[in-house]
Design a protein around this motif. Structure first.
Motif, PDB file in Angstrom:
ATOM      1  N   SER A 156     158.418  31.006  98.158  1.00 39.09           N
ATOM      2  CA  SER A 156     156.971  31.234  98.202  1.00 39.09           C
ATOM      3  C   SER A 156     156.640  32.593  98.812  1.00 39.09           C
ATOM      4  O   SER A 156     155.815  33.342  98.274  1.00 39.09           O
ATOM      5  CB  SER A 156     156.304  30.114  99.003  1.00 39.09           C
ATOM      6  N   ILE A 157     157.267  32.907  99.927  1.00 41.00           N
ATOM      7  CA  ILE A 157     157.016  34.196 100.588  1.00 41.00           C
ATOM      8  C   ILE A 157     157.412  35.347  99.667  1.00 41.00           C
ATOM      9  O   ILE A 157     156.682  36.333  99.543  1.00 41.00           O
ATOM     10  CB  ILE A 157     157.743  34.269 101.944  1.00 41.00           C
ATOM     11  N   THR A 158     158.557  35.207  99.013  1.00 42.04           N
ATOM     12  CA  THR A 158     159.016  36.256  98.108  1.00 42.04           C
ATOM     13  C   THR A 158     158.020  36.463  96.967  1.00 42.04           C
ATOM     14  O   THR A 158     157.705  37.596  96.613  1.00 42.04           O
ATOM     15  CB  THR A 158     160.418  35.918  97.556  1.00 42.04           C
ATOM     16  N   SER A 159     157.499  35.376  96.413  1.00 40.96           N
ATOM     17  CA  SER A 159     156.499  35.484  95.344  1.00 40.96           C
ATOM     18  C   SER A 159     155.235  36.176  95.832  1.00 40.96           C
ATOM     19  O   SER A 159     154.665  37.018  95.132  1.00 40.96           O
ATOM     20  CB  SER A 159     156.138  34.096  94.804  1.00 40.96           C
ATOM     21  N   MET A 160     154.797  35.824  97.035  1.00 41.78           N
ATOM     22  CA  MET A 160     153.587  36.448  97.597  1.00 41.78           C
ATOM     23  C   MET A 160     153.821  37.934  97.885  1.00 41.78           C
ATOM     24  O   MET A 160     152.929  38.755  97.679  1.00 41.78           O
ATOM     25  CB  MET A 160     153.146  35.715  98.867  1.00 41.78           C
ATOM     26  N   ILE A 161     155.005  38.279  98.364  1.00 45.27           N
ATOM     27  CA  ILE A 161     155.325  39.694  98.610  1.00 45.27           C
ATOM     28  C   ILE A 161     155.295  40.460  97.292  1.00 45.27           C
ATOM     29  O   ILE A 161     154.679  41.522  97.194  1.00 45.27           O
ATOM     30  CB  ILE A 161     156.694  39.846  99.316  1.00 45.27           C
ATOM     31  N   ALA A 162     155.939  39.906  96.270  1.00 43.88           N
ATOM     32  CA  ALA A 162     155.967  40.566  94.959  1.00 43.88           C
ATOM     33  C   ALA A 162     154.557  40.734  94.409  1.00 43.88           C
ATOM     34  O   ALA A 162     154.197  41.810  93.903  1.00 43.88           O
ATOM     35  CB  ALA A 162     156.835  39.769  93.987  1.00 43.88           C
ATOM     36  N   HIS A 163     153.741  39.692  94.513  1.00 39.10           N
ATOM     37  CA  HIS A 163     152.365  39.746  94.025  1.00 39.10           C
ATOM     38  C   HIS A 163     151.557  40.794  94.799  1.00 39.10           C
ATOM     39  O   HIS A 163     150.813  41.586  94.201  1.00 39.10           O
ATOM     40  CB  HIS A 163     151.715  38.368  94.150  1.00 39.10           C
ATOM     41  N   THR A 164     151.706  40.812  96.117  1.00 35.19           N
ATOM     42  CA  THR A 164     150.941  41.745  96.947  1.00 35.19           C
ATOM     43  C   THR A 164     151.388  43.182  96.714  1.00 35.19           C
ATOM     44  O   THR A 164     150.559  44.099  96.701  1.00 35.19           O
ATOM     45  CB  THR A 164     151.065  41.358  98.437  1.00 35.19           C
ATOM     46  N   LEU A 165     152.675  43.397  96.500  1.00 33.80           N
ATOM     47  CA  LEU A 165     153.159  44.748  96.203  1.00 33.80           C
ATOM     48  C   LEU A 165     152.526  45.264  94.913  1.00 33.80           C
ATOM     49  O   LEU A 165     152.147  46.427  94.814  1.00 33.80           O
ATOM     50  CB  LEU A 165     154.685  44.767  96.082  1.00 33.80           C
ATOM     51  N   LYS A 166     152.407  44.371  93.947  1.00 33.16           N
ATOM     52  CA  LYS A 166     151.899  44.763  92.636  1.00 33.16           C
ATOM     53  C   LYS A 166     150.372  44.868  92.598  1.00 33.16           C
ATOM     54  O   LYS A 166     149.819  45.795  92.017  1.00 33.16           O
ATOM     55  CB  LYS A 166     152.378  43.751  91.587  1.00 33.16           C
ATOM     56  N   HIS A 167     149.684  43.913  93.223  1.00 31.45           N
ATOM     57  CA  HIS A 167     148.230  43.815  93.069  1.00 31.45           C
ATOM     58  C   HIS A 167     147.440  44.048  94.351  1.00 31.45           C
ATOM     59  O   HIS A 167     146.223  44.193  94.286  1.00 31.45           O
ATOM     60  CB  HIS A 167     147.857  42.442  92.497  1.00 31.45           C
ATOM     61  N   GLY A 168     148.104  44.002  95.483  1.00 31.57           N
ATOM     62  CA  GLY A 168     147.389  44.108  96.754  1.00 31.57           C
ATOM     63  C   GLY A 168     146.985  45.534  97.085  1.00 31.57           C
ATOM     64  O   GLY A 168     147.632  46.492  96.669  1.00 31.57           O
ATOM     65  N   GLU A 169     145.908  45.641  97.816  1.00 34.44           N
ATOM     66  CA  GLU A 169     145.468  46.951  98.277  1.00 34.44           C
ATOM     67  C   GLU A 169     146.016  47.176  99.679  1.00 34.44           C
ATOM     68  O   GLU A 169     146.289  46.226 100.399  1.00 34.44           O
ATOM     69  CB  GLU A 169     143.937  47.010  98.292  1.00 34.44           C
ATOM     70  N   SER A 170     146.160  48.441 100.044  1.00 33.45           N
ATOM     71  CA  SER A 170     146.621  48.746 101.389  1.00 33.45           C
ATOM     72  C   SER A 170     145.584  48.303 102.397  1.00 33.45           C
ATOM     73  O   SER A 170     144.412  48.664 102.304  1.00 33.45           O
ATOM     74  CB  SER A 170     146.881  50.248 101.542  1.00 33.45           C
ATOM     75  N   GLN A 171     146.008  47.465 103.296  1.00 30.52           N
ATOM     76  CA  GLN A 171     145.166  46.987 104.388  1.00 30.52           C
ATOM     77  C   GLN A 171     146.054  46.871 105.619  1.00 30.52           C
ATOM     78  O   GLN A 171     146.522  45.779 105.954  1.00 30.52           O
ATOM     79  CB  GLN A 171     144.555  45.620 104.062  1.00 30.52           C
ATOM     80  N   PRO A 172     146.322  48.009 106.269  1.00 25.44           N
ATOM     81  CA  PRO A 172     147.209  47.968 107.428  1.00 25.44           C
ATOM     82  C   PRO A 172     146.693  46.995 108.499  1.00 25.44           C
ATOM     83  O   PRO A 172     145.489  46.908 108.734  1.00 25.44           O
ATOM     84  CB  PRO A 172     147.186  49.404 107.946  1.00 25.44           C
ATOM     85  N   VAL A 173     147.615  46.249 109.081  1.00 26.27           N
ATOM     86  CA  VAL A 173     147.281  45.312 110.154  1.00 26.27           C
ATOM     87  C   VAL A 173     148.229  45.542 111.318  1.00 26.27           C
ATOM     88  O   VAL A 173     149.335  46.060 111.136  1.00 26.27           O
ATOM     89  CB  VAL A 173     147.371  43.834 109.675  1.00 26.27           C
TER      90      VAL A 173
END
Length: 162
Positions: A48-65
């Protein structure tokens, strides 16, 4: 980034290497998970984490935390309920089957992180149910701490096996 994860995984595999499939699937206490179920849970979480990382790398915007104290994950004094998607089945698992699943999920995590732009791993994030938003680098590190937490649980279960 994956060094800690790899060390913990080696300890995990070593800790179950001498157990039979029957021992892996023995419930040590009423209402507790078997070692096989813990391993299945780790596979489900890593996938699940790997899928979310892959999705966020592809579609996520930079939001430093800001970095969170994810090392606290190993503290088992605080009980955490597994999310529904990460609850293991009540079926019989073989050690070979579980080791293969864990190998596949780790291979995928390694592949995603090796191909990722390191700046994206630090700049992109998604929320963790306990820690709040984590950057992707911390999510990768969380996998190892999560396994370390459950390695301790598995040692407790092993000590209770007949």
């Amino acid at each position: 980034m994956m060094d800690h994860n790899e060390r913990v995984r080696q300890q995990l595999i070593k800790s179950v290497s001498g157990l039979s499939d029957e021992q892996l699937n023995t419930r040590a206490a009423k209402g507790s998970w078997t070692i096989a179920q813990v391993l299945e849970h780790l596979y489900l979480i890593e996938t699940s984490i790997t899928s979310m990382i892959a999705h966020t790398l592809k579609h996520g915007e930079s939001q430093p935390v800001e970095e969170k104290p994810i090392h606290l994950t190993v503290d088992r004094s605080k009980k955490v309920e597994a999310p529904d998607f990460a609850r293991p089945d009540n079926r019989f698992f073989t050690r070979h089957e579980l080791e293969e699943k864990l190998h596949q999920s780790r291979q995928r995590l390694r592949q995603i992180t090796e191909q990722a732009n390191p700046a994206d791993l630090e700049a992109k994030s998604f929320p963790h149910p306990i820690f709040g938003p984590l950057n992707l680098k911390q999510w990768v590190e969380f996998v190892g701490y999560h396994e370390q937490r459950h390695l301790a649980q598995m040692k407790e279960i092993k000590a209770q096996l007949p």
